[in-house]
Motif scaffolding. Structure first.
Motif, PDB file in Angstrom:
ATOM      1  N   LYS A  51       0.863  -1.171   0.000  1.00  0.00           N
ATOM      2  CA  LYS A  51       0.000   0.000   0.000  1.00  0.00           C
ATOM      3  C   LYS A  51       0.903   1.225   0.000  1.00  0.00           C
ATOM      4  N   LEU A  52       0.550   2.202  -0.807  1.00  0.00           N
ATOM      5  CA  LEU A  52       1.347   3.418  -0.863  1.00  0.00           C
ATOM      6  C   LEU A  52       0.782   4.441   0.109  1.00  0.00           C
ATOM      7  N   ASP A  53       1.645   5.013   0.923  1.00  0.00           N
ATOM      8  CA  ASP A  53       1.247   6.083   1.825  1.00  0.00           C
ATOM      9  C   ASP A  53       1.075   7.357   1.022  1.00  0.00           C
ATOM     10  N   GLU A  54       0.177   8.221   1.483  1.00  0.00           N
ATOM     11  CA  GLU A  54       0.022   9.495   0.803  1.00  0.00           C
ATOM     12  C   GLU A  54       1.292  10.324   0.926  1.00  0.00           C
ATOM     13  N   ILE A  55       1.971  10.179   2.051  1.00  0.00           N
ATOM     14  CA  ILE A  55       3.257  10.840   2.254  1.00  0.00           C
ATOM     15  C   ILE A  55       4.275   9.745   2.520  1.00  0.00           C
ATOM     16  N   ARG A  56       5.229   9.584   1.615  1.00  0.00           N
ATOM     17  CA  ARG A  56       6.279   8.575   1.775  1.00  0.00           C
ATOM     18  C   ARG A  56       7.466   9.258   2.431  1.00  0.00           C
TER      19      ARG A  56
END
Length: 190
Positions: free
Chosen positions: A77-82
């Motif tokens: 899952k990709l975080d909105e802020i990496r």
């Protein structure tokens, strides 16, 4: 319920290739950034070789993912802020030449736009052969005494100043002071 462990190593190749392609990277791009040979990367992607822990760590850092994500076959899952912690930022050590380059830019922009934090020990230098035609560099000095050399021209760059120069010529960035120097370096490829 007890989890059953597999007796076979994870197949890293497909995940590695997927992550590399999602970032628009060639084998050569990833090879250069991760410090892993192109032939080794190709073998890993074709499941002809399994990477060592050290190689897996380098690849994960270069791709900006955790080792667990690289070893997992599940789509992360990709975080909105990496957020990349300091220890996750890929670094190119040039101890023999007295410099360290921290790769601040994302891998998917490598070969187009790259930015680095350059640290130079006293007397240290980052000496570069010419980059691709039309390439330019933009060096902003954060602290220390830095000199930029392009072909036969040399200029001292004061703290806070930015030197912009053609990088498709042989060039060097030198610490001419007695204390550590730090700068931000942006490379733009045409």
């Amino acid at each position: 319920m007890k989890k059953v462990l597999s007796n076979t190593p994870p197949e890293v190749g497909a995940t590695l290739q997927k992550m590399r392609l999602e970032r628009g990277l060639t084998l050569e791009d990833l090879s250069r950034t991760a410090g892993v040979s192109k032939s080794m990367l190709s073998q890993i992607e074709r499941e002809k070789a399994n990477p060592t822990i050290a190689v897996t760590w380098r690849l994960a850092n270069a791709l900006g993912v955790s080792i667990a994500e690289l070893l997992s076959s599940e789509a992360p899952k990709l975080d909105e802020i990496r957020l990349l912690e300091s220890h996750e930022t890929p670094t190119l050590p040039g101890e023999h030449a007295g410099y360290t380059l921290r790769i601040l830019g994302p891998m998917e922009l490598a070969g187009k736009y790259e930015w680095y934090e350059l640290t130079l020990a006293p007397g240290g230098a980052l000496v570069s052969n010419s980059h691709d035609p039309g390439a330019s560099e933009h060096l902003t000095v954060l602290n220390g005494n830095v000199e930029v050399e392009v072909e036969t021209s040399r200029r001292k760059v004061k703290v806070g100043a930015t030197a912009r120069y053609e990088a498709d010529k042989n060039h060097a960035i030198r610490n001419v002071g007695k204390t550590e120097a730090k700068a931000l370096l942006v490379v733009i490829h045409r």
